[in-house]
Design an enzyme around this catalytic site. Structure first.
Site, mmCIF file in Angstrom:
data_model
loop_
_atom_site.group_PDB
_atom_site.id
_atom_site.type_symbol
_atom_site.label_atom_id
_atom_site.label_comp_id
_atom_site.label_asym_id
_atom_site.label_seq_id
_atom_site.Cartn_x
_atom_site.Cartn_y
_atom_site.Cartn_z
ATOM 1 N N THR A 50 74.631 86.084 74.835
ATOM 2 C CA THR A 50 75.695 86.683 74.040
ATOM 3 C C THR A 50 75.123 87.743 73.097
ATOM 4 O O THR A 50 75.796 88.725 72.785
ATOM 5 C CB THR A 50 76.423 85.586 73.231
ATOM 6 O OG1 THR A 50 76.852 84.561 74.134
ATOM 7 C CG2 THR A 50 77.622 86.140 72.497
ATOM 8 N N TYR A 138 66.224 76.847 78.503
ATOM 9 C CA TYR A 138 67.545 77.474 78.577
ATOM 10 C C TYR A 138 67.916 77.523 80.061
ATOM 11 O O TYR A 138 67.358 78.317 80.819
ATOM 12 C CB TYR A 138 67.449 78.876 77.963
ATOM 13 C CG TYR A 138 68.717 79.681 77.876
ATOM 14 C CD1 TYR A 138 69.949 79.206 78.324
ATOM 15 C CD2 TYR A 138 68.683 80.950 77.304
ATOM 16 C CE1 TYR A 138 71.086 79.976 78.217
ATOM 17 C CE2 TYR A 138 69.826 81.724 77.196
ATOM 18 C CZ TYR A 138 71.027 81.235 77.656
ATOM 19 O OH TYR A 138 72.157 82.004 77.559
ATOM 20 N N LYS A 166 69.159 73.773 76.440
ATOM 21 C CA LYS A 166 70.510 74.299 76.356
ATOM 22 C C LYS A 166 70.970 74.485 77.796
ATOM 23 O O LYS A 166 70.394 75.275 78.537
ATOM 24 C CB LYS A 166 70.511 75.659 75.649
ATOM 25 C CG LYS A 166 71.908 76.271 75.621
ATOM 26 C CD LYS A 166 71.907 77.768 75.399
ATOM 27 C CE LYS A 166 73.300 78.300 75.741
ATOM 28 N NZ LYS A 166 73.350 79.767 75.718
ATOM 29 N N VAL A 210 76.266 75.551 72.105
ATOM 30 C CA VAL A 210 75.916 76.930 71.778
ATOM 31 C C VAL A 210 77.120 77.772 72.202
ATOM 32 O O VAL A 210 77.150 78.340 73.293
ATOM 33 C CB VAL A 210 74.618 77.336 72.497
ATOM 34 C CG1 VAL A 210 74.197 78.737 72.116
ATOM 35 C CG2 VAL A 210 73.508 76.346 72.151
#
Lengths: 312, 312, 312, 312
Positions: A50, A138, A166, A210
């Site tokens: 993002t 991630y 994540k 997140v």
């Protein structure tokens, strides 16, 4: 002072406010940080997807880290994305993050070559052994093509400097297996990527999310997280319904597959937090789509009928 | 002097000889360049996938360009891979290539965010407008997730500074459409990526191939190219059979999906051209697999029974 | 008399002429058979994908076999598709085909459960052991999800009653490996599915094609096949250009992913060979798309300016 | 008497007990039905994927419906899978199910041709208009290649005879959108396919699950369903942990991708409910894998140390 570990709850992947020349817009960064921290988030994550991390030059990446760490100043933990296809440049960013006072780094797999699980695990062992900060894995197969197999996660859980994952795979079957695996290392954190799955993730035992939408409406996600932790299913469904409306109204206006990216930043501009400038390959939405997002923000109650930001 | 455009024929994607410390092994680079040019290739392509370009730091990338351009010294055209997820850093590499005397650059799409065709086309228009050298499109969907739609290729064909496409999709249906599209711009070059499809590609009207195996046996691919151009189907089938044996014997020893990468560089070490050092996330093959590749090189007639390189 | 094996050349997957009630249109079937045999095809393939075999009831399937075998009457070999998710019903169709005088059957893998290579091979061994007719493997991963690995093809090549493979994968890397594998059993036939790849397939050593477009313009494909066999590259490129125009003009008018199916049958109606009735889940094109196909048939020279069929 | 609609809770996709000759094993069917009904399930689903429906001949399918409906005799609702690639044969099975007293039918999309959403919707409108029983949509993209888009589900929700959807996509993002969509038709049922996602599905508002494991341990899934409905998160996590252990221990012993199918039926044999005979393309597990499943059943507490079934 920052609470550091465990880092649980809502950790927005901060959008990176940019000028038209693709340099960092520092005052907007400050505004955005104050907005999300004021909304009760439990941490911030810089230079994730993002945040357009992989589209930014090394110079802009370092600016983001410098300015954000200084401005957060210990109010919440700071995580920094260091994803890179070159291991040395990834580690340099980890070093820089440590110097600036960040709390952890977050790395997706190297994203050019398709690789196997052995190569994936080896990369993260090299990375975590050399990193001065704890490393979050991630998992982002839609962007990097490879997913961390559960066996690889188990292998990496043995490294104390790897502190969690994540998971942005949107695969709850996989997420459930992560929770099963971390029974063997209870301090290993499991965070949900897609904000539409935050509720399920926390209800079934995950540690938080997140959530990109928390750039815009941090309080909504903080409230949903707390409702799920406390098992208030009625409140979960009410808030989940708002999350789903946000998702279907804002993130599908811009063209796929980056409608989320363009939707969220355009909304941030419309509520006065930062300009909707993007690093290539992304670019601004045309006027008509911006107008639709403004309308949808009004429908969602984020803007009032005159386009002014409503107090929440 | 280099013949520059049109760049047709066999253009090996040069493996990057590395030291154990992941710096450039300059003498090995010279050897490898002399080997392929001596084998009759029609150009060389630096920092492609086979050259591990996206895994190398900016510093090593510039070293490769400096040293290779100086050593080739106009004997054949030099193409340079500038693929990057950040547009500015990609363009800096193009500038550097121009200063060193390269003839063209080659760029795959930005490879982190999944993007649409509009974003893909816009990126390449920005890139080609700013590039001091002609740009080859590099279609590599297995690595970058997006393929150039034919409509996007047609849009980009209108830019004079975009000079051709290297198609590594392995999709001959698509390749045939590229040939159909370039009828409107006959100087637009269409090169085949996978060496196992070089023959079909040239027989049906393509301009040549970027054959990784030409690092090892350049003459084989040059001969196959010439047989196909001249329509000697019998010779094509004989040589194609050798190409298929090379492929099935060398590129499937190392673990998927990078068996080609580890196979070719290990073979280069065994014939004395460069050491089989890799930039992460790739790494050397274990001893047993190296031994198998040595055996297969003997089976293929590249090494003799004592492991010595045979004159060809 | 039929030449039976080897079955080489152009073998159209015959469209199944249907009435509006999804029963067989027998006179149209006769017309279509005479049209393709008159165009020089080397065989016909009933109840394949183009023939909508898996969408037809067992009763209609048997009608097709009865009527086609009787009408062909030995002029060319007849192949019959027996693909089914139930082994017994597949074998019943093979029995019926044998009784009617067909020459071979063609079977894609069972297409409901995702299966592995062991299960795939076992199915075809059961099938070929019990089949009264030689069996062609039908590689069609886009429809049945599984592809025959080369190792599985090698395993099945050991059964004398398995006589070849029709490869509709559109993967020439795979096709090249099929050719390499059949070196060990030279009478094993390798046919190309996608008509746009017929030329490459034959040039590199394949045995012909199962070209859907040969329902409409059989002579074009027969000529292309012969040009490729004789190595006349100039003629190949001329005819290949016509094949590509046919493909891009006719098969992309109807909505994906069945634009080929609706395009070819609508064209057959427009040239007077059969009505464009389909078995569900397919259905007729809307008027505007039919009009476009008529226009394209004129552009291609199949119809004249008044919409009449041109003699070819 | 059966409660009929709404059909909520745990509805096992009944395994089909077969003899070695692939005919129905009627006494075993009775045993299995009594076992699951005794375990408290809220319905049974015949001829689904777990029931190998698409691999069975029409004759065996009708036997299953006859015998199961008669034996259930209204104790719980009966759903029947009628998935077929031919519309008429699918409808014949619906007619037969109605005559036997079943309560609803369940249909996955036609599974040979890749189709678009328009074709998918049209098929189900034809099917539901003609079906004498209410129709559940069966979303199973891993087997049939196409998924029901939310817009298609909304279109089909307008037909009163379409009563719900069984979602086996394992995509909770999609599942959440189904729940959002059914706000406009609250009696439209949304059931979860993968048993590992039952808990999340019910916690977020779903109506229950079609859990294959409920063939073996129906009570576990009934208890988990009830814990989720009542919001007892602690109990949910305890039982979810058992579900995950069942899944990882039993369903990964047999080779992918049908390890679930072979695992569950082998377990059913080991606990004495039915023989582990399969319709092709599936087949029995080798001895060693059967032994592992027996061991895992003991680990799970389903069998005792002597291999005897434990009372639960």
């Amino acid at each position: 002072m920052t609470q550091r570990f465990p880092i649980r709850g809502i950790i927005p992947p901060l959008a990176t406010p940019l000028t038209r020349e693709t340099t960092l817009d520092v005052p907007a960064l400050w505004r955005l940080l104050d907005h999300v921290i004021g909304g009760g988030v439990h941490g911030v994550f810089l230079l994730g997807s993002t945040g357009e991390g992989p589209s930014l030059s090394g110079a802009v990446q370092r600016d983001v880290i410098n300015e954000a760490c200084a401005h957060v100043n210990g109010r919440v933990p700071v995580l920094v994305g260091i994803t890179d296809s070159n291991l040395d440049e990834s580690l340099e960013l980890a070093e820089h993050s440590a110097k600036c006072g960040a709390d952890a780094v977050v790395a997706a797999p190297p994203f050019y070559f398709p690789i196997n699980q052995q190569q994936l695990g080896d990369w993260f062992i090299s990375l975590s052994d050399a990193s001065p900060l704890p490393v979050f894995l991630y998992n982002m197969p839609s962007h990097v093509k490879v997913s961390f197999d559960i066996a690889t996660v188990r292998r990496l859980m043995e490294r104390p400097n790897i502190c969690g994952i994540k998971d942005s795979s949107a695969q709850m079957l996989y997420f459930n297996e992560l929770l099963q695996a971390r029974a063997d290392r209870p301090d290993f954190l499991v965070l949900t990527g897609p904000e539409e799955l935050l509720a399920e993730g926390v209800l079934i035992g995950g540690d938080g999310g997140v959530c990109g939408g928390a750039n815009l409406v941090p309080r909504l996600f903080v409230d949903l997280y707390e409702a799920a932790v406390s098992g208030d299913l009625k409140q979960v469904m009410t808030l989940q319904n708002r999350v789903m409306r946000l998702s279907t109204l804002l993130y599908r206006v811009g063209p796929a597959p980056t409608g989320f990216m363009t939707g969220i930043k355009t909304a941030l501009e419309l509520v006065g937090l930062c300009e909707a400038n993007f690093a290539p390959p992304l670019g601004p939405l045309p006027h008509e789509q911006r107008r639709m997002i403004a309308q949808h923000l009004a429908d969602l109650g984020v803007l009032d009928a005159k386009g002014a930001v409503k107090r929440t």
